[in-house]
Design a protein around this motif. Sequence first.
Motif, PDB file in Angstrom:
ATOM      1  N   THR A  87      41.808  96.777  22.051  1.00 12.42           N
ATOM      2  CA  THR A  87      41.993  96.388  23.454  1.00 12.42           C
ATOM      3  C   THR A  87      40.678  95.914  24.059  1.00 12.42           C
ATOM      4  N   ALA A  88      39.616  96.655  23.803  1.00 15.45           N
ATOM      5  CA  ALA A  88      38.307  96.314  24.379  1.00 15.45           C
ATOM      6  C   ALA A  88      37.844  94.939  23.926  1.00 15.45           C
ATOM      7  N   ARG A  89      38.011  94.659  22.634  1.00 14.18           N
ATOM      8  CA  ARG A  89      37.538  93.382  22.088  1.00 14.18           C
ATOM      9  C   ARG A  89      38.348  92.205  22.596  1.00 14.18           C
ATOM     10  N   VAL A  90      39.550  92.466  23.092  1.00 11.38           N
ATOM     11  CA  VAL A  90      40.380  91.409  23.693  1.00 11.38           C
ATOM     12  C   VAL A  90      40.175  91.333  25.200  1.00 11.38           C
ATOM     13  N   LEU A  91      40.083  92.479  25.842  1.00  7.21           N
ATOM     14  CA  LEU A  91      40.025  92.514  27.312  1.00  7.21           C
ATOM     15  C   LEU A  91      38.755  91.856  27.848  1.00  7.21           C
ATOM     16  N   ILE A  92      37.605  92.161  27.270  1.00  3.63           N
ATOM     17  CA  ILE A  92      36.344  91.641  27.819  1.00  3.63           C
ATOM     18  C   ILE A  92      36.305  90.109  27.794  1.00  3.63           C
TER      19      ILE A  92
END
Length: 419
Positions: A179-184
């Motif tokens: 999620t983090a690697r997509v959200l940012i």
Amino acid sequence: MHDQEPAPGRPGRRLSTKETAEALGVKPETVYAYVSRGQLSSRREPGGRGSTFDAKEVEALARRNRRESGGSPGSGGEPAVRTRLTLIDKDRYYFRGVDAVELAARHSYEEVAEWLWTGRMRPGITFTAPDATVAVARRAVDALPEHTAPTDRLRVAAIAAAAEDPLRFDLSEEAVLGTARVLIPTLVAALPPQPFARHHDEGPLAHRLWGRLTGREADDASLRTLDTALALLVDHDLAASTLAVRVAASARAHAYAAVSAGLGVIEGPLHGAASGLAHRMLQDVLERGTAVPVIADELRAGRRVPGLGHRLYPGEDPRARALFALLERVPRAEPALLAARDVVATTARHTPLHANVDLALAVLTVSCGMPATAGETIFAVARTAGWIAHTLEEYGERPLRMRPSGHYVGPRPPQPLPE
């Protein structure tokens, strides 16, 4: 990093800085931090060399500190949360035990984020987002009014990305990191490009963010400074927004919701928005040609000078020190750098406070033709990585542990029903 108005002075016995520090059980530098946060008011006596403080006001602050901290003087009552992520010690800070300034000098924002998340270094990593997620976030952001602030756009983008992700309730470490690697990158891609800007949707995140902040052509020194600023701002212990994130994660909110909680807090002028105040101040100094009347106006209005002082650093903010060194190499940065130094020197006549990261961000945004809100955008995008790290850490703790009990001070029951 605050914009609180100092309490009005009260007549009575005056204490020196040393006496005030002893009464509060803190260092003299912390006394000035209390002044910068608006918790104490100071006055320079005619013919005197130092500031003086109202004894009753000092006594009231000492009582409040003791009450909030359970009797420990000078601690201010801050909650303590066990963490393996960031240590702040004197004039330095560390990510997982490694000097954060050195990390940011040698590694990209994405690499530093991965280190904070996993304790492993992944050289050359970049974050990418699926086209479908970016499209949903952009549609949501584009529907907002034109005057919408960047933090509002980021918050809407985070909500839209969450709605697009049916697996957002998977709180496993692997899923949250995904999620983090997509959200940012989604947050960055959802921001509208600046007029005349060459915007990129690939490559290092700092390059993609640049065209969302300014229409000027990017140069290597400026991009390096922006990337380092992002890396330096990844995390900073339990700041207000990070505490909000941990409260959300304690209730087992999914990662998007936890980040949204942080974005809601960061918009305050005492936190992420503080660099915008410093940006406007520097512009005012540049227009007037000197910091003296600008600082005089701030003090006359009872406001603290933005971009100066930090409660956690007795000396200069290490993030500011690192960015100022890089800004020396940025084309067109010299006028804003000189204005910032003028602000520090002029204010030192009244209160000895050092530059903080907000002033350094303001020099970057003013020099590169960015709007006053750009510093807040940089702060929010950078700190999203830290919020994810704290979210993951909180998921490993007992659920709902971030639930303090209220200390009721209202009328004792039973009270009659209101008419």
